[in-house]
Motif scaffolding. Structure first.
Motif, mmCIF file in Angstrom:
data_model
loop_
_atom_site.group_PDB
_atom_site.id
_atom_site.type_symbol
_atom_site.label_atom_id
_atom_site.label_comp_id
_atom_site.label_asym_id
_atom_site.label_seq_id
_atom_site.Cartn_x
_atom_site.Cartn_y
_atom_site.Cartn_z
ATOM 1 N N GLU A 271 0.852 -1.184 0.000
ATOM 2 C CA GLU A 271 0.000 0.000 0.000
ATOM 3 C C GLU A 271 0.890 1.237 0.000
ATOM 4 O O GLU A 271 1.684 1.444 0.915
ATOM 5 N N THR A 272 0.772 2.041 -1.033
ATOM 6 C CA THR A 272 1.549 3.268 -1.119
ATOM 7 C C THR A 272 1.018 4.275 -0.105
ATOM 8 O O THR A 272 -0.186 4.528 -0.043
ATOM 9 N N LEU A 273 1.924 4.833 0.684
ATOM 10 C CA LEU A 273 1.551 5.767 1.749
ATOM 11 C C LEU A 273 1.809 7.188 1.252
ATOM 12 O O LEU A 273 2.874 7.764 1.442
ATOM 13 N N LEU A 274 0.784 7.745 0.611
ATOM 14 C CA LEU A 274 0.921 9.037 -0.051
ATOM 15 C C LEU A 274 0.447 10.166 0.866
ATOM 16 O O LEU A 274 -0.475 10.926 0.543
ATOM 17 N N THR A 275 1.069 10.265 2.026
ATOM 18 C CA THR A 275 0.813 11.375 2.949
ATOM 19 C C THR A 275 2.143 11.828 3.521
ATOM 20 O O THR A 275 3.131 11.090 3.514
ATOM 21 N N GLY A 276 2.154 13.050 4.036
ATOM 22 C CA GLY A 276 3.385 13.590 4.605
ATOM 23 C C GLY A 276 4.186 14.311 3.547
ATOM 24 O O GLY A 276 3.665 15.145 2.805
ATOM 25 N N LYS A 277 5.464 13.968 3.441
ATOM 26 C CA LYS A 277 6.315 14.604 2.451
ATOM 27 C C LYS A 277 7.448 13.665 2.069
ATOM 28 O O LYS A 277 7.707 12.663 2.751
ATOM 29 N N GLY A 278 8.123 13.990 0.979
ATOM 30 C CA GLY A 278 9.235 13.164 0.521
ATOM 31 C C GLY A 278 9.932 13.811 -0.651
ATOM 32 O O GLY A 278 9.498 14.839 -1.182
ATOM 33 N N PRO A 279 11.030 13.205 -1.105
ATOM 34 C CA PRO A 279 11.772 13.745 -2.246
ATOM 35 C C PRO A 279 10.956 13.641 -3.535
ATOM 36 O O PRO A 279 10.191 12.694 -3.737
ATOM 37 N N ALA A 280 11.143 14.619 -4.409
ATOM 38 C CA ALA A 280 10.475 14.622 -5.708
ATOM 39 C C ALA A 280 11.454 15.077 -6.777
ATOM 40 O O ALA A 280 12.433 15.782 -6.504
ATOM 41 N N MET A 281 11.172 14.655 -7.997
ATOM 42 C CA MET A 281 11.960 15.069 -9.162
ATOM 43 C C MET A 281 10.968 15.445 -10.253
ATOM 44 O O MET A 281 10.096 14.648 -10.609
ATOM 45 N N VAL A 282 11.074 16.670 -10.763
ATOM 46 C CA VAL A 282 10.194 17.136 -11.824
ATOM 47 C C VAL A 282 10.999 17.206 -13.120
ATOM 48 O O VAL A 282 11.953 17.992 -13.234
ATOM 49 N N PHE A 283 10.627 16.365 -14.082
ATOM 50 C CA PHE A 283 11.289 16.341 -15.384
ATOM 51 C C PHE A 283 10.417 17.079 -16.389
ATOM 52 O O PHE A 283 9.244 16.742 -16.589
ATOM 53 N N HIS A 284 11.004 18.089 -17.014
ATOM 54 C CA HIS A 284 10.259 18.887 -17.996
ATOM 55 C C HIS A 284 11.243 19.489 -18.989
ATOM 56 O O HIS A 284 12.289 20.026 -18.592
ATOM 57 N N ASN A 285 10.896 19.377 -20.268
ATOM 58 C CA ASN A 285 11.687 20.002 -21.323
ATOM 59 C C ASN A 285 13.163 19.588 -21.280
ATOM 60 O O ASN A 285 14.064 20.395 -21.521
ATOM 61 N N GLY A 286 13.390 18.304 -20.953
ATOM 62 C CA GLY A 286 14.753 17.789 -20.938
ATOM 63 C C GLY A 286 15.581 18.210 -19.749
ATOM 64 O O GLY A 286 16.810 18.038 -19.752
ATOM 65 N N GLN A 287 14.920 18.762 -18.717
ATOM 66 C CA GLN A 287 15.605 19.204 -17.506
ATOM 67 C C GLN A 287 14.981 18.516 -16.296
ATOM 68 O O GLN A 287 13.820 18.095 -16.322
ATOM 69 N N MET A 288 15.752 18.422 -15.201
ATOM 70 C CA MET A 288 15.244 17.853 -13.953
ATOM 71 C C MET A 288 15.440 18.849 -12.819
ATOM 72 O O MET A 288 16.521 19.398 -12.635
ATOM 73 N N VAL A 289 14.362 19.090 -12.063
ATOM 74 C CA VAL A 289 14.397 19.965 -10.895
ATOM 75 C C VAL A 289 14.057 19.132 -9.667
ATOM 76 O O VAL A 289 13.033 18.441 -9.642
ATOM 77 N N ARG A 290 14.905 19.191 -8.656
ATOM 78 C CA ARG A 290 14.623 18.484 -7.404
ATOM 79 C C ARG A 290 13.694 19.325 -6.538
ATOM 80 O O ARG A 290 13.799 20.561 -6.496
ATOM 81 N N ALA A 291 12.803 18.642 -5.841
ATOM 82 C CA ALA A 291 11.828 19.327 -5.002
ATOM 83 C C ALA A 291 11.437 18.411 -3.846
ATOM 84 O O ALA A 291 11.943 17.286 -3.712
ATOM 85 N N THR A 292 10.531 18.879 -3.020
ATOM 86 C CA THR A 292 9.912 18.082 -1.954
ATOM 87 C C THR A 292 8.415 18.077 -2.198
ATOM 88 O O THR A 292 7.816 19.124 -2.459
ATOM 89 N N TRP A 293 7.814 16.886 -2.185
ATOM 90 C CA TRP A 293 6.352 16.809 -2.304
ATOM 91 C C TRP A 293 5.718 16.810 -0.923
ATOM 92 O O TRP A 293 6.324 16.364 0.062
ATOM 93 N N HIS A 294 4.492 17.311 -0.856
ATOM 94 C CA HIS A 294 3.741 17.395 0.401
ATOM 95 C C HIS A 294 2.299 16.964 0.138
ATOM 96 O O HIS A 294 1.726 17.297 -0.897
ATOM 97 N N LYS A 295 1.707 16.247 1.070
ATOM 98 C CA LYS A 295 0.286 15.910 1.007
ATOM 99 C C LYS A 295 -0.236 15.712 2.425
ATOM 100 O O LYS A 295 0.354 14.970 3.209
ATOM 101 N N GLY A 296 -1.332 16.391 2.748
ATOM 102 C CA GLY A 296 -1.916 16.310 4.083
ATOM 103 C C GLY A 296 -2.522 14.945 4.377
ATOM 104 O O GLY A 296 -2.637 14.080 3.501
ATOM 105 N N LYS A 297 -2.941 14.764 5.627
ATOM 106 C CA LYS A 297 -3.483 13.483 6.052
ATOM 107 C C LYS A 297 -4.849 13.187 5.442
ATOM 108 O O LYS A 297 -5.228 12.019 5.292
ATOM 109 N N GLN A 298 -5.606 14.218 5.098
ATOM 110 C CA GLN A 298 -6.903 14.000 4.472
ATOM 111 C C GLN A 298 -6.705 13.514 3.039
ATOM 112 O O GLN A 298 -5.879 14.053 2.295
ATOM 113 N N ALA A 299 -7.483 12.498 2.646
ATOM 114 C CA ALA A 299 -7.315 11.935 1.300
ATOM 115 C C ALA A 299 -7.517 12.978 0.209
ATOM 116 O O ALA A 299 -6.894 12.908 -0.850
ATOM 117 N N VAL A 300 -8.387 13.960 0.465
ATOM 118 C CA VAL A 300 -8.676 14.978 -0.546
ATOM 119 C C VAL A 300 -7.593 16.051 -0.622
ATOM 120 O O VAL A 300 -7.630 16.910 -1.504
#
Length: 335
Positions: A271-300
């Motif tokens: 079961e993927t635990l998609l709450t809290g935060k973690g490392p992210a990588m955004v690939f766009h136009n042949g480039q990669m930007v590192r970021a942090t993703w965030h998602k609250g405890k509520q499913a919505v």
């Protein structure tokens, strides 16, 4: 900078003249351009891509976002309908394999599949846009959790589902998604934006990255190659003319839990635990930007991104989200 979207209440306050029609490209849906008093046009943007809505259509459709759970093994070939999806989320399932959650809203194709079962992981994936799911079914405890999250789903006996004699079970279940959209008709409304959409100018300068390997397990890696302005899924199970046209590949490194039951082969179901935060990588136009993703405890709760400089917007376009496990997964890229 991209526009700040007008809310429905704001549009109402400015006496928006609205002509809303029903649901899909296949149903001949069309709407008069939306205007405010004085004849000024109001730009609208699709919630799953951030792209501008054509002037003869409206983002306020009479069906919900429909998320088709699709098989993603070689046995699924050929996958159908991916080229019409607004967005795709790839999730780990048992046995180290993956399945796709293909999101449909701006276009509703006639044929999508093969359709497979839901997982508890889907709750946090589909809830931010109040989506309904199209699925073959699920384990009883998963169905209980999906229902507890107030997610509508259309199972294998729903109108529009059919079995193809040219495929072997369980990879033979397909769906006329436009029929499901008709069944799911509701009062016209615009779902929330899935991500905070922007444009190229909102993305910080990254590092060059034209090939991507998203390894979910020892048994599955999704490969991407940036070519002619879009990302091509090198090992896609869809035919060349029906592959997803990815403007962005967004990787979220996620924790995996145990769903609490075994599949028929005796594998633990993750079961993927998609709450809290973690490392992210955004690939766009042949480039990669590192970021942090965030998602609250509520499913919505929406998925948001930050960098050291603050909030990060994702360039508008068709986005494929990879939910790659922190443990057992890996992401590499080449210039």
């Amino acid at each position: 900078m991209r526009r700040v979207a007008l809310t429905l209440s704001a549009l109402t306050a400015t006496s928006l003249l609205l002509s809303a029609c029903g649901g899909s490209s296949s149903s001949g849906e069309a709407a008069a351009p939306q205007q405010v008093e004085g004849g000024q046009s109001v730009a609208q943007f699709w919630p799953l891509t951030g792209l501008k809505v054509p002037s003869n259509r409206t983002a306020q459709l009479d069906h919900p976002v429909l998320v088709a759970k699709m098989d993603n093994t070689e046995a699924s070939q050929p996958q159908m309908g991916l080229s019409h999806a607004d967005m795709v989320v790839e999730e780990l399932v048992e046995g180290g394999l993956t399945r796709l959650a293909a999101f449909y809203y701006s276009e509703i194709p006639s044929n999508v599949g093969p359709i497979r079962s839901m997982r508890a992981s889907d709750i946090d994936v589909v809830s931010p846009v109040h989506a309904s799911m199209v699925t073959s079914g699920a384990a009883p405890r998963t169905i209980a959790r999906i229902q507890g999250a107030h997610i509508t789903f259309y199972g294998q006996s729903a109108k529009g589902m059919y079995r193809s004699s040219e495929r072997h079970s369980p990879y033979d279940l397909l769906v006329h998604l436009n029929t499901v959209a008709e069944t799911a008709k509701a009062k016209a409304a615009t779902p929330p934006d899935y991500l905070s959409w922007g444009d190229d100018s909102d993305l910080p300068k990254g590092v060059k990255a034209t090939s991507i390997s998203a390894q979910f397990s020892g048994g599955h890696t999704t490969e991407w190659q940036f070519t002619n302005g879009t990302y091509h899924n090198v090992n896609s199970n869809a035919p060349a003319g029906d592959q997803f046209p990815a403007t962005n590949v967004v990787v979220l490194r996620v924790r995996e839990g145990d769903a609490g039951y075994l599949d028929p082969a005796g594998n633990h179901v993750p079961e993927t635990l998609l709450t809290g935060k973690g490392p992210a990588m955004v690939f766009h136009n042949g480039q990669m930007v590192r970021a942090t993703w965030h998602k609250g405890k509520q499913a919505v709760s929406p998925i948001t991104f930050t960098t050291k400089k603050g909030a990060l917007k994702v360039p508008a376009g068709h986005t494929w989200i990879e939910l790659v496990p922190i443990d057992g997964g890996n992401v590499t890229f080449k210039k």
